[in-house]
Write a protein that holds these residues in place. Sequence first.
Motif, PDB file in Angstrom:
ATOM      1  N   HIS A 183      36.522  48.312  63.756  1.00  0.00           N
ATOM      2  CA  HIS A 183      37.717  48.130  62.933  1.00  0.00           C
ATOM      3  C   HIS A 183      37.327  47.913  61.479  1.00  0.00           C
ATOM      4  CE1 HIS A 183      40.185  46.560  66.629  1.00  0.00           C
ATOM      5  NE2 HIS A 183      39.876  47.863  66.699  1.00  0.00           N
ATOM      6  N   LEU A 184      38.124  48.467  60.592  1.00  0.00           N
ATOM      7  CA  LEU A 184      37.983  48.208  59.162  1.00  0.00           C
ATOM      8  C   LEU A 184      38.782  46.957  58.816  1.00  0.00           C
ATOM      9  CD1 LEU A 184      36.821  49.302  56.462  1.00  0.00           C
ATOM     10  CD2 LEU A 184      39.043  50.421  56.106  1.00  0.00           C
ATOM     11  N   VAL A 185      38.111  45.933  58.277  1.00  0.00           N
ATOM     12  CA  VAL A 185      38.768  44.658  57.958  1.00  0.00           C
ATOM     13  C   VAL A 185      38.519  44.334  56.492  1.00  0.00           C
ATOM     14  CG1 VAL A 185      38.567  43.780  60.317  1.00  0.00           C
ATOM     15  CG2 VAL A 185      36.728  43.331  58.675  1.00  0.00           C
ATOM     16  N   THR A 186      39.309  43.389  55.973  1.00  0.00           N
ATOM     17  CA  THR A 186      39.163  42.969  54.579  1.00  0.00           C
ATOM     18  C   THR A 186      38.001  41.994  54.457  1.00  0.00           C
ATOM     19  OG1 THR A 186      40.756  41.180  54.920  1.00  0.00           O
ATOM     20  CG2 THR A 186      41.611  43.268  54.100  1.00  0.00           C
ATOM     21  N   ALA A 187      37.222  42.162  53.395  1.00  0.00           N
ATOM     22  CA  ALA A 187      36.123  41.244  53.111  1.00  0.00           C
ATOM     23  C   ALA A 187      36.500  40.196  52.081  1.00  0.00           C
ATOM     24  CB  ALA A 187      34.896  42.037  52.627  1.00  0.00           C
ATOM     25  N   GLU A 188      37.572  40.407  51.363  1.00  0.00           N
ATOM     26  CA  GLU A 188      38.052  39.461  50.359  1.00  0.00           C
ATOM     27  C   GLU A 188      39.582  39.503  50.347  1.00  0.00           C
ATOM     28  OE1 GLU A 188      36.382  37.335  48.592  1.00  0.00           O
ATOM     29  OE2 GLU A 188      34.346  38.015  49.099  1.00  0.00           O
ATOM     30  N   ARG A 189      40.187  38.449  49.808  1.00  0.00           N
ATOM     31  CA  ARG A 189      41.639  38.458  49.591  1.00  0.00           C
ATOM     32  C   ARG A 189      41.940  39.375  48.401  1.00  0.00           C
ATOM     33  NH1 ARG A 189      45.841  34.975  50.931  1.00  0.00           N
ATOM     34  NH2 ARG A 189      44.318  33.581  51.929  1.00  0.00           N
ATOM     35  N   ILE A 190      42.891  40.287  48.550  1.00  0.00           N
ATOM     36  CA  ILE A 190      43.173  41.323  47.558  1.00  0.00           C
ATOM     37  C   ILE A 190      44.464  40.978  46.841  1.00  0.00           C
ATOM     38  CG2 ILE A 190      43.595  43.770  47.191  1.00  0.00           C
ATOM     39  CD1 ILE A 190      42.012  44.325  49.731  1.00  0.00           C
ATOM     40  N   ASP A 191      44.380  40.892  45.508  1.00  0.00           N
ATOM     41  CA  ASP A 191      45.556  40.625  44.671  1.00  0.00           C
ATOM     42  C   ASP A 191      45.922  41.928  43.965  1.00  0.00           C
ATOM     43  OD1 ASP A 191      46.385  38.188  42.063  1.00  0.00           O
ATOM     44  OD2 ASP A 191      47.550  39.708  43.093  1.00  0.00           O
ATOM     45  N   ARG A 192      47.053  42.516  44.326  1.00  0.00           N
ATOM     46  CA  ARG A 192      47.448  43.806  43.764  1.00  0.00           C
ATOM     47  C   ARG A 192      47.671  43.704  42.266  1.00  0.00           C
ATOM     48  NH1 ARG A 192      51.775  46.065  41.903  1.00  0.00           N
ATOM     49  NH2 ARG A 192      52.093  48.331  42.093  1.00  0.00           N
ATOM     50  N   GLU A 193      48.294  42.584  41.805  1.00  0.00           N
ATOM     51  CA  GLU A 193      48.589  42.446  40.387  1.00  0.00           C
ATOM     52  C   GLU A 193      47.316  42.351  39.543  1.00  0.00           C
ATOM     53  OE1 GLU A 193      50.250  40.692  42.734  1.00  0.00           O
ATOM     54  OE2 GLU A 193      52.007  42.000  42.567  1.00  0.00           O
ATOM     55  N   GLN A 194      46.258  41.841  40.132  1.00  0.00           N
ATOM     56  CA  GLN A 194      45.006  41.740  39.396  1.00  0.00           C
ATOM     57  C   GLN A 194      44.274  43.078  39.339  1.00  0.00           C
ATOM     58  OE1 GLN A 194      42.333  38.884  41.072  1.00  0.00           O
ATOM     59  NE2 GLN A 194      40.820  39.085  39.469  1.00  0.00           N
ATOM     60  N   LEU A 195      44.388  43.868  40.400  1.00  0.00           N
ATOM     61  CA  LEU A 195      43.673  45.145  40.442  1.00  0.00           C
ATOM     62  C   LEU A 195      44.444  46.254  39.749  1.00  0.00           C
ATOM     63  CD1 LEU A 195      42.361  45.085  44.111  1.00  0.00           C
ATOM     64  CD2 LEU A 195      41.053  44.682  42.041  1.00  0.00           C
TER      65      LEU A 195
ATOM     66  N   ASP B 182      41.604  51.265  62.581  1.00  0.00           N
ATOM     67  CA  ASP B 182      40.594  51.504  63.612  1.00  0.00           C
ATOM     68  C   ASP B 182      39.794  52.742  63.203  1.00  0.00           C
ATOM     69  OD1 ASP B 182      40.700  51.456  67.253  1.00  0.00           O
ATOM     70  OD2 ASP B 182      39.049  51.709  65.853  1.00  0.00           O
ATOM     71  N   VAL B 183      38.734  52.513  62.447  1.00  0.00           N
ATOM     72  CA  VAL B 183      37.937  53.630  61.916  1.00  0.00           C
ATOM     73  C   VAL B 183      37.229  54.371  63.039  1.00  0.00           C
ATOM     74  CG1 VAL B 183      36.019  54.225  60.415  1.00  0.00           C
ATOM     75  CG2 VAL B 183      37.689  52.532  59.688  1.00  0.00           C
ATOM     76  N   ALA B 184      36.693  53.611  63.992  1.00  0.00           N
ATOM     77  CA  ALA B 184      35.946  54.258  65.077  1.00  0.00           C
ATOM     78  C   ALA B 184      36.833  55.199  65.878  1.00  0.00           C
ATOM     79  CB  ALA B 184      35.337  53.192  65.980  1.00  0.00           C
ATOM     80  N   LYS B 185      38.061  54.769  66.136  1.00  0.00           N
ATOM     81  CA  LYS B 185      38.981  55.602  66.903  1.00  0.00           C
ATOM     82  C   LYS B 185      39.442  56.804  66.093  1.00  0.00           C
ATOM     83  CE  LYS B 185      43.452  55.461  69.226  1.00  0.00           C
ATOM     84  NZ  LYS B 185      44.605  54.596  69.588  1.00  0.00           N
TER      85      LYS B 185
ATOM     86  N   GLY C 127      33.838  50.255  43.755  1.00  0.00           N
ATOM     87  CA  GLY C 127      33.842  49.259  42.689  1.00  0.00           C
ATOM     88  C   GLY C 127      32.694  48.274  42.835  1.00  0.00           C
ATOM     89  N   ARG C 128      32.701  47.276  41.954  1.00  0.00           N
ATOM     90  CA  ARG C 128      31.655  46.262  41.995  1.00  0.00           C
ATOM     91  C   ARG C 128      31.870  45.259  43.123  1.00  0.00           C
ATOM     92  NH1 ARG C 128      30.893  44.654  35.562  1.00  0.00           N
ATOM     93  NH2 ARG C 128      30.301  46.761  34.844  1.00  0.00           N
ATOM     94  N   THR C 129      33.126  45.051  43.511  1.00  0.00           N
ATOM     95  CA  THR C 129      33.444  44.065  44.538  1.00  0.00           C
ATOM     96  C   THR C 129      33.611  44.750  45.881  1.00  0.00           C
ATOM     97  OG1 THR C 129      34.596  42.747  42.872  1.00  0.00           O
ATOM     98  CG2 THR C 129      35.036  42.205  45.187  1.00  0.00           C
ATOM     99  N   GLN C 130      33.032  44.155  46.903  1.00  0.00           N
ATOM    100  CA  GLN C 130      33.152  44.680  48.264  1.00  0.00           C
ATOM    101  C   GLN C 130      34.436  44.128  48.880  1.00  0.00           C
ATOM    102  OE1 GLN C 130      30.730  46.690  49.551  1.00  0.00           O
ATOM    103  NE2 GLN C 130      31.554  46.967  51.593  1.00  0.00           N
ATOM    104  N   TYR C 131      35.483  44.971  48.986  1.00  0.00           N
ATOM    105  CA  TYR C 131      36.772  44.511  49.516  1.00  0.00           C
ATOM    106  C   TYR C 131      36.920  44.756  51.005  1.00  0.00           C
ATOM    107  CZ  TYR C 131      38.401  43.917  44.730  1.00  0.00           C
ATOM    108  OH  TYR C 131      38.568  43.495  43.445  1.00  0.00           O
ATOM    109  N   PHE C 132      36.083  45.650  51.595  1.00  0.00           N
ATOM    110  CA  PHE C 132      36.268  45.975  53.001  1.00  0.00           C
ATOM    111  C   PHE C 132      34.935  45.872  53.730  1.00  0.00           C
ATOM    112  CE2 PHE C 132      40.518  47.299  52.325  1.00  0.00           C
ATOM    113  CZ  PHE C 132      40.530  47.950  51.096  1.00  0.00           C
ATOM    114  N   ALA C 133      35.024  45.651  55.029  1.00  0.00           N
ATOM    115  CA  ALA C 133      33.839  45.588  55.885  1.00  0.00           C
ATOM    116  C   ALA C 133      34.178  46.242  57.206  1.00  0.00           C
ATOM    117  CB  ALA C 133      33.394  44.137  56.096  1.00  0.00           C
ATOM    118  N   LEU C 134      33.139  46.706  57.918  1.00  0.00           N
ATOM    119  CA  LEU C 134      33.301  47.374  59.203  1.00  0.00           C
ATOM    120  C   LEU C 134      32.816  46.448  60.293  1.00  0.00           C
ATOM    121  CD1 LEU C 134      34.205  50.060  60.477  1.00  0.00           C
ATOM    122  CD2 LEU C 134      31.803  50.758  60.434  1.00  0.00           C
ATOM    123  N   HIS C 135      33.695  46.174  61.251  1.00  0.00           N
ATOM    124  CA  HIS C 135      33.341  45.307  62.372  1.00  0.00           C
ATOM    125  C   HIS C 135      32.508  46.106  63.356  1.00  0.00           C
ATOM    126  CE1 HIS C 135      33.734  42.402  65.636  1.00  0.00           C
ATOM    127  NE2 HIS C 135      34.165  41.536  64.722  1.00  0.00           N
ATOM    128  N   GLY C 136      31.263  45.655  63.573  1.00  0.00           N
ATOM    129  CA  GLY C 136      30.333  46.432  64.373  1.00  0.00           C
ATOM    130  C   GLY C 136      30.712  46.564  65.833  1.00  0.00           C
TER     131      GLY C 136
END
Length: 773
Positions: A83-95, A47-50, A70-79
Amino acid sequence: MWAAWRRWGRRERALLWCVLVAAWEAAWGQLRYSLPEEMPKGSFVGDVAKDLGLDLPALRHRGVRIVDRGRTQYFALHGKTGHLVTAERIDREQLCRLVEKCVLRCEVIVEGEMQVYGIEVEITDINDNAPSFKEIELEERMSETTAPGSRFPLAEALDPDAGSNSVRRYELSGDEHFSLAVQAGPGGEQRPELVLAKALDREEAAFHELVLRASDGGEPSRTGTARIRVAVLDANDNAPVFSQAEYALRVPEDVPVGSVLVTLTATDADEGMNGHVKYSLKKAVGHGTGRLSSWTPRRERSRCCGAWTSKKATPTNWKCRHGTDRDSGANGEVRCSIAERLPFRLEKTFEDYYRVVTAEELDREKVSEYNVTVRAADGGSPSLWSSAVLALRVLDVNDNAPVFAEARYSARLPENNAAGALVLTVRAADADWGQNARVRYRLSEGRVRGAPLSSYVSVQAETGALYALRSFDYEEVREVGLWVRAEDGGAPALSSNVSVRLVIVDENDNAPQVLYPPPAPAPGAGWAGVELAPRSAEPGALVAKVVAVDADAGQNAWLSYELAKATEPGLFRVGLHSGEVRTARFPLARDAARQSLVVVVKDHGRPALSATATLTVVLAESVAELLSELGSAAAAPGEPAGSLTRWLVVAVAAVSCLFLAFLLLLLALRLRRWRRSQLLAAGSGALRGVPASHFVGIDGVRAFLHSYSHEVSLTADSRKSQLRLSGGSCCDTLPARPPPAEPAPLLGEDPAGARRADPAAAPSLDVIFAEDW
């Protein structure tokens, strides 16, 4: 410098201070969150706003946005929520494949206030990868003289996961000659080593099949396997062995010089150069002019007292001994013969030379050696004779295919078995000898559920041991049929097949699944359902039925039902095998209108597994009771009680108003008719004799109210309540009997007016209200 500062205007200096303040807040306004990998798009991060104290209504007007580094947008802010939410599925082993702590960074920029806030999101690992070997087929070569206790490094398994989700242990199965040792590396990694536990013997088994399994520490644990084939290299550890410990010969004194007396045979169990045999004479003793002739080590047909032959034998030359009979004429004529019961005969070739030929086909598996006695007799009277023994050994040819010990094999394997478990051992024997009798086993090609058969089971080539390479699930595979082929070592090789039926035995690994009542919509609420039962129900009346199934089979799927908990313990009972909920006694006035029942469904496995179903039974006979119960149910914790109560009050008020208006209208019409009749009766006696039952009074209204019917139903699945009020039987209470003789219509009155005002024609009144709880 100060001069330049003074030359700046107030606006430039204010802008500089804002930039410096924003940079300071960006350095100290750091937010940190944690998020598991592989979360779906739109998952909540924080909860970024809070956390930053931002005003939600002003977010859209201030120009707040998220910037990823980075080049990929992994997060987005719900207006709307901040709330800070994920914009993509994140693979830890790949990153972060080689990084122990995976952290993604982004910034929140509030353009209206020129503020920048840093955010760090740590991506935590989940056990989504199984250990795997770089090569699933490994081969080791060991000499049979290798000392027990010797160690051989094995390839390590790789797991992209981190921490406890990575590789934690190794296991080895398949052969008693080997064991597994695991060494800890300097970085904490585990290094498997193959340890020779028992001395090898190539002549006993030339190959050993092993299964190496690696498991991680996740919950549930994931595994990976690799097959190890150990080839045993030959060493010269076997001495040549003669076919006989002692050879005894009968040699006549006049045997020609250079004659072959006997053929010796020695074999060596080793292979290659270690199995080649050379012969030499250690000692020779001669008496007088006689001496032991030289002999050849080769397996060839002889022309004297010993010979080799094969099943498809060619004639063997043999010369009868002449010159030993010093007589002349008929007394000096020599004839040779052999017994008629043997599969051989003599053929004369030249003068006193004979050859031994086969009279019928030989079978080494029936008779492997023959001692042929050759009898030489002269033509004198009485005849004089002598004899010699010819030893024949039948050589083997590959004319027998391997034969399995059983016509077909079957085995039972419990499901959820460990990979590498021994299933059964098939055995085949070959009647041939030597290399022609050496049997090797292999699987015939096949598929199980679209996958190759070799990925499910394997067979040890030397011993015929059948191993399961993976864990079986009875609910997916209940039986596996396969063929095992046995081949001998002849050229060409002969083979035979045998069918193997592998039956997967069910284990109680599935709990019962309740189909009815359906699951409750609230998370963690178990099973719930609402049933209605009248308070006038007799004992044994059916109230509800719990329906459940079990994915297992046999007694693991036999289900029994029992009432574990009830508001009134003696009011209801449950059928042991049917799951039917029935009343055990008459409901009493003191019994609560809302009864909660918990039914336990158990299977008959060992140990038994169970599931629970929750039923809510409402005892109601009137609208008032049901409305009261609905109101109390609506006020339960976690439900919008105020909304439902408000609509119930509105609905009851509306019904009451409509009913009162209908009564007033009906009363007005009846009073109007009564007044007209009174006026007409005052002027004439035309209404005399009309029955009083044709007029509706207070008693008729009371009867109408008393007979007004109601129907109430409550459906818990849709979370909606429905109330239905209908006129139903109201008309049955109003007097509607025709008079004995129909009177003349009143003055100024429609003859059909009475029928229009008849309460029997009054329309029914339906009020329906529904709302989500």
